[in-house]
Every structure is written in C-alpha cells, then in structure tokens.
Design a protein around this motif. Structure first.
Motif, PDB file in Angstrom:
ATOM      1  N   MET A 104       0.766  -1.211  -0.111  1.00 44.52           N
ATOM      2  CA  MET A 104       0.077   0.015   0.078  1.00 44.52           C
ATOM      3  C   MET A 104       0.868   1.299   0.149  1.00 44.52           C
ATOM      4  SD  MET A 104      -3.206   0.547   2.521  1.00 44.52           S
ATOM      5  CE  MET A 104      -4.006   2.062   2.388  1.00 44.52           C
ATOM      6  N   VAL A 105       0.473   2.267  -0.862  1.00 43.30           N
ATOM      7  CA  VAL A 105       1.099   3.261  -1.044  1.00 43.30           C
ATOM      8  C   VAL A 105       0.801   4.454   0.329  1.00 43.30           C
ATOM      9  CG1 VAL A 105       1.670   5.308  -2.014  1.00 43.30           C
ATOM     10  CG2 VAL A 105       1.455   3.221  -3.623  1.00 43.30           C
ATOM     11  N   SER A 106       1.847   5.066   0.917  1.00 40.74           N
ATOM     12  CA  SER A 106       1.719   6.062   2.041  1.00 40.74           C
ATOM     13  C   SER A 106       1.630   7.379   1.466  1.00 40.74           C
ATOM     14  CB  SER A 106       2.849   5.795   3.018  1.00 40.74           C
ATOM     15  OG  SER A 106       3.859   6.426   2.373  1.00 40.74           O
ATOM     16  N   GLY A 107       0.933   8.247   2.179  1.00 40.74           N
ATOM     17  CA  GLY A 107       1.020   9.517   1.794  1.00 40.74           C
ATOM     18  C   GLY A 107       2.102  10.196   1.616  1.00 40.74           C
ATOM     19  N   GLU A 108       3.267   9.756   2.342  1.00 40.47           N
ATOM     20  CA  GLU A 108       4.547  10.539   2.213  1.00 40.47           C
ATOM     21  C   GLU A 108       4.991   9.936   0.903  1.00 40.47           C
ATOM     22  OE1 GLU A 108       8.730   9.913   4.149  1.00 40.47           O
ATOM     23  OE2 GLU A 108       7.089   9.907   5.576  1.00 40.47           O
ATOM     24  N   GLN A 109       4.931   8.761   0.460  1.00 42.59           N
ATOM     25  CA  GLN A 109       5.291   8.330  -0.756  1.00 42.59           C
ATOM     26  C   GLN A 109       4.630   9.039  -2.000  1.00 42.59           C
ATOM     27  OE1 GLN A 109       4.539   4.129  -0.184  1.00 42.59           O
ATOM     28  NE2 GLN A 109       6.509   3.607  -0.229  1.00 42.59           N
ATOM     29  N   VAL A 110       3.458   9.287  -1.920  1.00 40.40           N
ATOM     30  CA  VAL A 110       2.627   9.999  -2.917  1.00 40.40           C
ATOM     31  C   VAL A 110       3.081  11.561  -2.944  1.00 40.40           C
ATOM     32  CG1 VAL A 110       0.524  11.006  -3.357  1.00 40.40           C
ATOM     33  CG2 VAL A 110       0.656   8.665  -2.919  1.00 40.40           C
ATOM     34  N   LEU A 111       3.622  12.138  -1.648  1.00 39.44           N
ATOM     35  CA  LEU A 111       4.079  13.391  -1.707  1.00 39.44           C
ATOM     36  C   LEU A 111       5.463  13.653  -2.345  1.00 39.44           C
ATOM     37  CD1 LEU A 111       2.866  14.972   1.691  1.00 39.44           C
ATOM     38  CD2 LEU A 111       2.058  15.459  -0.519  1.00 39.44           C
ATOM     39  N   ARG A 112       6.084  12.575  -1.995  1.00 37.17           N
ATOM     40  CA  ARG A 112       7.598  12.624  -2.482  1.00 37.17           C
ATOM     41  C   ARG A 112       7.453  12.274  -4.375  1.00 37.17           C
ATOM     42  NH1 ARG A 112      11.040   8.309   0.637  1.00 37.17           N
ATOM     43  NH2 ARG A 112       8.926   8.093   1.597  1.00 37.17           N
ATOM     44  N   GLY A 113       6.679  11.521  -4.490  1.00 34.01           N
ATOM     45  CA  GLY A 113       6.525  11.386  -5.798  1.00 34.01           C
ATOM     46  C   GLY A 113       5.973  12.699  -6.721  1.00 34.01           C
ATOM     47  N   VAL A 114       4.795  13.179  -6.282  1.00 35.03           N
ATOM     48  CA  VAL A 114       4.329  14.404  -6.579  1.00 35.03           C
ATOM     49  C   VAL A 114       5.438  15.763  -6.864  1.00 35.03           C
ATOM     50  CG1 VAL A 114       2.695  16.341  -6.147  1.00 35.03           C
ATOM     51  CG2 VAL A 114       2.193  13.904  -6.229  1.00 35.03           C
ATOM     52  N   GLY A 115       6.264  15.757  -5.539  1.00 36.90           N
ATOM     53  CA  GLY A 115       7.433  16.570  -5.374  1.00 36.90           C
ATOM     54  C   GLY A 115       8.220  16.504  -6.546  1.00 36.90           C
ATOM     55  N   GLY A 116       8.771  15.117  -6.541  1.00 38.69           N
ATOM     56  CA  GLY A 116       9.632  14.900  -7.905  1.00 38.69           C
ATOM     57  C   GLY A 116       9.236  15.255  -9.066  1.00 38.69           C
ATOM     58  N   LEU A 117       8.115  15.141  -9.424  1.00 36.28           N
ATOM     59  CA  LEU A 117       7.215  15.430 -10.999  1.00 36.28           C
ATOM     60  C   LEU A 117       7.426  17.135 -11.033  1.00 36.28           C
ATOM     61  CD1 LEU A 117       4.432  13.106 -10.851  1.00 36.28           C
ATOM     62  CD2 LEU A 117       6.487  12.707 -12.341  1.00 36.28           C
ATOM     63  N   LEU A 118       7.015  17.837  -9.788  1.00 34.13           N
ATOM     64  CA  LEU A 118       7.098  19.097  -9.846  1.00 34.13           C
ATOM     65  C   LEU A 118       8.068  19.664 -10.289  1.00 34.13           C
ATOM     66  CD1 LEU A 118       4.692  20.090  -7.084  1.00 34.13           C
ATOM     67  CD2 LEU A 118       4.294  20.196  -9.418  1.00 34.13           C
ATOM     68  N   LEU A 119       9.451  19.044  -9.620  1.00 35.62           N
ATOM     69  CA  LEU A 119      10.830  19.411  -9.961  1.00 35.62           C
ATOM     70  C   LEU A 119      11.241  19.320 -11.312  1.00 35.62           C
ATOM     71  CD1 LEU A 119      12.586  18.407  -6.458  1.00 35.62           C
ATOM     72  CD2 LEU A 119      12.190  20.720  -7.252  1.00 35.62           C
ATOM     73  N   GLU A 120      10.728  18.131 -11.736  1.00 33.94           N
ATOM     74  CA  GLU A 120      11.116  17.751 -13.118  1.00 33.94           C
ATOM     75  C   GLU A 120      10.466  18.775 -14.049  1.00 33.94           C
ATOM     76  OE1 GLU A 120      10.389  13.518 -14.227  1.00 33.94           O
ATOM     77  OE2 GLU A 120      11.183  12.890 -12.317  1.00 33.94           O
ATOM     78  N   ALA A 121       9.243  18.964 -13.688  1.00 33.68           N
ATOM     79  CA  ALA A 121       8.583  20.054 -14.701  1.00 33.68           C
ATOM     80  C   ALA A 121       9.069  21.335 -14.703  1.00 33.68           C
ATOM     81  CB  ALA A 121       7.176  20.073 -14.289  1.00 33.68           C
ATOM     82  N   ARG A 122       9.432  21.829 -13.558  1.00 34.71           N
ATOM     83  CA  ARG A 122      10.456  23.178 -13.552  1.00 34.71           C
ATOM     84  C   ARG A 122      11.576  23.102 -14.252  1.00 34.71           C
ATOM     85  NH1 ARG A 122      11.982  25.385  -7.625  1.00 34.71           N
ATOM     86  NH2 ARG A 122      13.496  23.640  -7.900  1.00 34.71           N
ATOM     87  N   ALA A 123      12.367  22.081 -13.910  1.00 34.35           N
ATOM     88  CA  ALA A 123      13.759  21.845 -14.820  1.00 34.35           C
ATOM     89  C   ALA A 123      13.369  21.982 -16.219  1.00 34.35           C
ATOM     90  CB  ALA A 123      14.292  20.771 -14.367  1.00 34.35           C
TER      91      ALA A 123
END
Length: 94
Positions: A1-20
């Motif tokens: 099961m995916v935790s909220g922290e893992q979801v936040l890390r995944g979304v954060g990573g996607l945001l950083l990639e989009a900004r780059a």
C-alpha cells in the motif's frame, strides 16, 4: 500500500522535473535567439559587401573584410551547432 508520504515525494519529484524542463526550454529559446542575432549581424554585413561587390565597387580591403566575415560566420555557425552536441567521453573515443 502506498503511503501519503510516498505520494507527496512522487508529486514533489514530478514538480521538480517539470520546473527543470521549463527552465531548460527557456534557456534553449534564449540561446537560439542570441545565436540567430549573432549570425544575422554577420550575414547583414556580408550581404552589404556582396551587394557592393556586384556593382564592382569593392576595394581590396573590403574584399579581405568580406572574406574574413564569411569565415567568421561559418566558424560561428559551427560552434553554435556544436554547443548542443555532448562532449565526447573517453569510452566514445576508443
């Protein structure tokens, strides 16, 4: 099961990639614009001297300048094209 922290890390990573990617796109567009300006300035000077040459009014000194400007434009275009090519690695040289 995916935790909220893992979801936040995944979304954060996607945001950083989009900004780059956005930053890289802006950089590339600026580089292309500056490169086009540089080549255009050389081309305009060459065109002016070529027009003068066609009328037969080009002095020996202007012929030398025209030749050097043509070389500079070719060198500039080559360096600008090479800017986007990756540096050769030691393994690619052998």
């Amino acid at each position: 099961m995916v935790s909220g922290e893992q979801v936040l890390r995944g979304v954060g990573g996607l945001l950083l990639e989009a900004r780059a990617r956005a930053r890289d796109k802006v950089y590339a567009e600026g580089f292309d614009a500056a490169a086009n300006i540089c080549v255009s300035i050389l081309s305009d000077a060459i065109d002016g001297l070529m027009a003068k040459a066609k009328s037969g009014d080009l002095s020996k000194q202007e012929q030398v300048v025209l030749s050097r400007l043509t070389e500079l434009r070719a060198e500039t275009e080559e360096v600008l094209r090479g800017f986007w090519e990756p540096e050769p690695t030691e393994s690619s040289l052998s």
